[in-house]
Scaffold this active site. Structure first.
Site, mmCIF file in Angstrom:
data_model
loop_
_atom_site.group_PDB
_atom_site.id
_atom_site.type_symbol
_atom_site.label_atom_id
_atom_site.label_comp_id
_atom_site.label_asym_id
_atom_site.label_seq_id
_atom_site.Cartn_x
_atom_site.Cartn_y
_atom_site.Cartn_z
ATOM 1 N N LYS A 32 0.813 -1.214 0.000
ATOM 2 C CA LYS A 32 0.000 0.000 0.000
ATOM 3 C C LYS A 32 0.851 1.271 0.000
ATOM 4 C CE LYS A 32 -0.788 0.180 4.928
ATOM 5 N NZ LYS A 32 -0.085 1.382 5.349
ATOM 6 N N THR A 33 1.934 1.254 0.743
ATOM 7 C CA THR A 33 2.778 2.453 0.763
ATOM 8 C C THR A 33 3.369 2.694 -0.626
ATOM 9 O OG1 THR A 33 3.341 1.823 3.006
ATOM 10 C CG2 THR A 33 4.580 3.627 2.051
ATOM 11 N N GLU A 217 -3.711 4.519 5.852
ATOM 12 C CA GLU A 217 -4.357 3.899 7.022
ATOM 13 C C GLU A 217 -5.744 4.476 7.279
ATOM 14 O OE1 GLU A 217 -2.935 1.377 8.342
ATOM 15 O OE2 GLU A 217 -0.778 1.676 8.641
ATOM 16 N N GLN A 247 -7.285 -4.409 9.458
ATOM 17 C CA GLN A 247 -6.210 -3.981 10.345
ATOM 18 C C GLN A 247 -6.609 -2.785 11.191
ATOM 19 O OE1 GLN A 247 -2.048 -4.163 8.871
ATOM 20 N NE2 GLN A 247 -2.993 -4.678 6.915
#
Length: 745
Positions: A32-33, A217, A247
């Site tokens: 994702k980053t 996030e 998460q």
DNA sequence: TCCGAATTAATTTTT
DNA sequence: TTAATTCGGA
């Protein structure tokens, strides 16, 4: 030209996405980053978007730092101009910039949780409210939550006499904060959102400010954060949010998973992309993690897959107690190290900090270097906060919490009586504590001795402030505080090991200010103070090859070759606090926590559980965690000490030989369970393990009768005075009962 | 005002 | 168990 070869199809789609809101569901280890950084690089490098009009928001400074670093590599020029920061830092920056329009001083101080609590305590005193009935911590929490929901004192939800009182405290708190020229963490977001809501011109300005907004996030955002993001991007509607609902582990901090789950309701034209390929873990580890989290009812459907090999089965280790657990963990560490994993690629996770001690002892005895993440943070240490409070008073004389903190530190005979008088003066005249100090100093009716003490304190602070305004460097001011307030002398006189450690910490503080002066664009005291409060985690210098100990929460976002998760017992993980709320939501969050823990592992996952555990001075006996049994039997293998027999005395010491032990993987106590009970429990029917260890005459799983609650089932037995038992009664829920009030049914 | 005994409470903690 | 906070006496 930015090469997108390193990306898979959905990643590329997210990077190249053209218009409108986009939500990316990014499973653990799915890159994702990478998507966020590549997208920014693409926007700035290829589409020639102006970097200073791109905003990327994260939750932690660490995440922001990593993003900036990776961006720097992809975008040699321009990367530095992109706005990358935490929610709080970004808002602080915007608030300072637009302070005049918002009606605050641009020199506002930022109060951390402890400061807010101190402020609440003061308000309680001013309003003459009993601290025991309204603990400052609790009230500060309520205020924080209100701000997270974008509610000021007027919108504070009142539903009983108690909340009515809290509302009053909240209103006064706000007043005092204004007087002190301070904003708390919640204010940083709420004040900006509120200003945009009430000031159309400002709203228009800020909506123009950024062409592209990206949020990392996103599953951890709360209500104000969503509003903020929403308001900032409404003009251009280029919003990309990335996250993983599985998460989301900060519900208790106000995070709302609905923000990501219902993103499509908030933004009906949103595009949805799912990243489901995991690049991190073996297939077995991934299956283990998924099979746990998949039992949750409310989640975005997705299935992670990997092209990585199956790998080793998840090791489940039965231990006798927590010391045995630590001993076997040390063995697992050695074993992993032997398999070629560096210590820095091995971690032990636990649910709560209290578990760390035994591991530390065992590791120290075994001579294995380790570091513990979390615990007391550097800038939270009393001596550091004291010196920072002096510095804050220099920057902002009205900062009441800081003034009160330092006025008698070191002790200068300004005791409780004087402070009470100060607070009364401040409250009745509606002035700050600093002003009240001057009033009392100049008052003829005050004792001369007192006036002299106040004068000396004020003179000291004034002279330091004078030097600050002459542009003296922050580090020099810090040294001056240490030397001239007598703080250093106080510690030197003390001459205990603790005071030595404190002096060292203060040296480190001065050192960190020097570093700051060398690196910062704007090396002012104000900038330093802001960084210090907003950046709670000091990155430890790469401390060599060390094993890592931390809570599962702290592990989010990290990865290791070998992960050892300790304490996988019912009540412990899933954790259940004092009053066992059998809340479905709570259990689901625990399950997500387990998912986070398991997915940190690249190659090896070791799960440990103890038959017996000493916690908070009590002995508890709990069944092993349902999370273990939720893993497909073929993906785990079980070793360790044999399960205790019914009514057996505590296992003799020699069952656990220290020497001559067989090697880890040829453990003679290895047992494999694949019986009917496993599937029964997996469906959530029963908490009962095969263990029949008893305590206080009651056994786990036993049916018992209680005079009031009727018949229930024993879930846990807790030794102590008196011994207590956790029992689930149909219709009454789970209760802690003193053992003598129960009889076998 | 200060020190030591007593009392109390006990997940997780991005900022 | 431990650690933080409160309370009581010098």
């Amino acid at each position: 030209m930015l090469s997108l070869d390193a990306l898979n199809a959905p990643q590329r789609e997210a990077v190249l996405h053209e218009r409108g809101p986009l939500v990316v569901f990014a499973g653990a280890g799915s890159g994702k980053t990478r998507v966020i950084t590549y997208r920014i690089a693409h926007l700035v490098g290829e589409r020639e978007e102006r970097p200073w009009r791109v905003l990327a928001v994260t939750f932690t400074n660490k995440a922001a730092g990593e993003m900036r670093e990776r961006l720097g590599k992809l975008l040699p020029q321009g990367g530095a101009d992109v706005w990358v920061g935490t929610f709080h830092a970004t808002c602080a920056k915007l608030l300072r910039k637009h302070a005049a329009e918002i009606g605050i001083k641009s020199s506002f101080a930022i109060y951390d949780e402890a400061d807010s609590k101190a402020m609440v305590a003061r308000v309680l005193r001013d309003l003459d409210i009993d601290e025991r009935r309204y603990p400052p911590k609790l009230v500060a929490g309520a205020i924080e939550r209100a701000k997270q929901e974008a509610r000021g004192p007027d919108d504070f939800k009142v539903f009983d006499a108690e909340t009515e009182v809290i509302k009053r405290i909240y209103a006064t708190y706000e007043e005092r904060m204004r007087q002190s020229g301070a904003l708390d963490f919640g204010d940083l977001l709420f004040r900006l959102v509120y200003a945009m809501q009430t000031n159309d011109k400002l709203l228009a300005t800020l909506q123009q400010r950024f062409d592209h907004v990206l949020v990392d996030e996103f599953q951890d955002t709360n209500h104000v954060q969503l509003r903020l993001v929403h308001d900032l991007c409404m003009q251009h509607r280029s919003l990309v949010v990335v996250g993983d609902d599985d998460q989301s582990i900060y519900r208790w901090r106000g995070a709302n998973r609905r923000n990501i789950l219902d993103f499509r309701d908030q933004f009906p034209d949103a595009t949805v992309i799912k990243l489901e390929q995991n690049y991190r873990s073996t297939a077995r580890i991934l299956r283990a993690a998924q099979s746990v989290v998949q039992r949750n009812l409310e989640r975005e459907p997705k299935t992670l897959w990997t092209s990585n090999p199956d790998g080793a089965r998840v090791t489940v280790v039965r231990c006798h107690d927590e010391r045995d657990e630590a001993r076997l963990a040390v063995r697992a560490v050695r074993d992993a190290a032997q398999a070629g994993h560096a210590l820095s690629d091995i971690a032990i996770f636990y649910r709560i900090h209290a578990q760390s001690r035994v591991f530390e002892e065992a590791l120290r005895a075994a001579n294995i270097p380790y570091r513990v993440v979390g615990g007391v943070r550097f800038y939270d240490r009393a001596e550091v906060k004291d010196v920072l409070a002096y510095l804050r008073v220099l920057e902002n004389p009205d900062d009441d919490v800081s003034v009160l903190r330092v006025v008698n530190t070191p002790s200068r005979g300004i005791g409780k009586a004087t402070i009470d008088r100060l607070l009364d003066t401040a409250a009745t005249r509606g002035i700050s504590v600093a002003e009240a100090l001057r009033v009392l100093r100049d008052a003829d009716d005050q004792p001369a001795a007192l006036r002299k003490k106040l004068e000396s304190f004020l003179g000291l602070v004034d002279s330091l402030r004078e030097r600050a305004s002459q542009g003296e460097a922050p580090s020099a001011l810090a040294r001056a505080v240490l030397d001239e307030t007598g703080y250093k002398q106080m510690l030197e006189t003390d001459d205990t090991p603790e005071s030595d450690a404190r002096l060292e910490n203060l040296e480190e503080l001065v050192g960190s200010i020097v570093d700051f002066e060398e690196e910062a664009e704007e090396p002012t005291l104000r900038a330093f103070l802001e960084i210090v409060t907003l950046q709670t985690d000091v990155d430890e210098v790469a401390a060599g090859d060390r094993l890592t100990l931390m809570t599962v929460h702290a592990a989010k976002g990290l990865e290791f070759d070998t992960v050892i998760v300790a304490g996988l017992e019912e009540e412990m993980f899933p954790y259940r606090g004092l009053d066992p709320g059998s809340d479905r939501e709570e259990l689901e969050e625990e399950r997500r926590l387990a998912y986070v823990a398991f997915t940190r592992a690249r190659e090896r996952l070791v799960l440990m559980h103890a038959s017996l555990r000493h916690l908070f001075g009590q002995t508890r006996i709990n069944a092993r965690s349902r999370f273990i049994d939720e893993i497909p039997p073929d993906d785990r293998h079980e070793i360790g000490v044999p399960p205790p027999r019914a009514s057996a005395p505590p296992p003799p010491r020699d069952v656990y030989p220290e020497r001559d032990e067989p090697a880890w993987d040829e453990n003679p106590y290895r047992v494999t369970y694949r019986n009917a009970k496993t599937s029964e429990r997996a469906s959530g029917e029963s908490y009962v393990d095969r263990e029949d260890t008893d305590l206080a005459g009651l056994r786990l799983g036993m049916r018992v009768r209680h005079a009031k609650f009727g018949i229930g089932q024993v879930r846990a037995v807790t030794e102590g005075h008196p011994p207590r038992v956790t029992v689930t009664f149909p219709g009454w829920g789970t209760k802690q009962i003193v053992a003598k009030f129960l009889e076998p049914a």
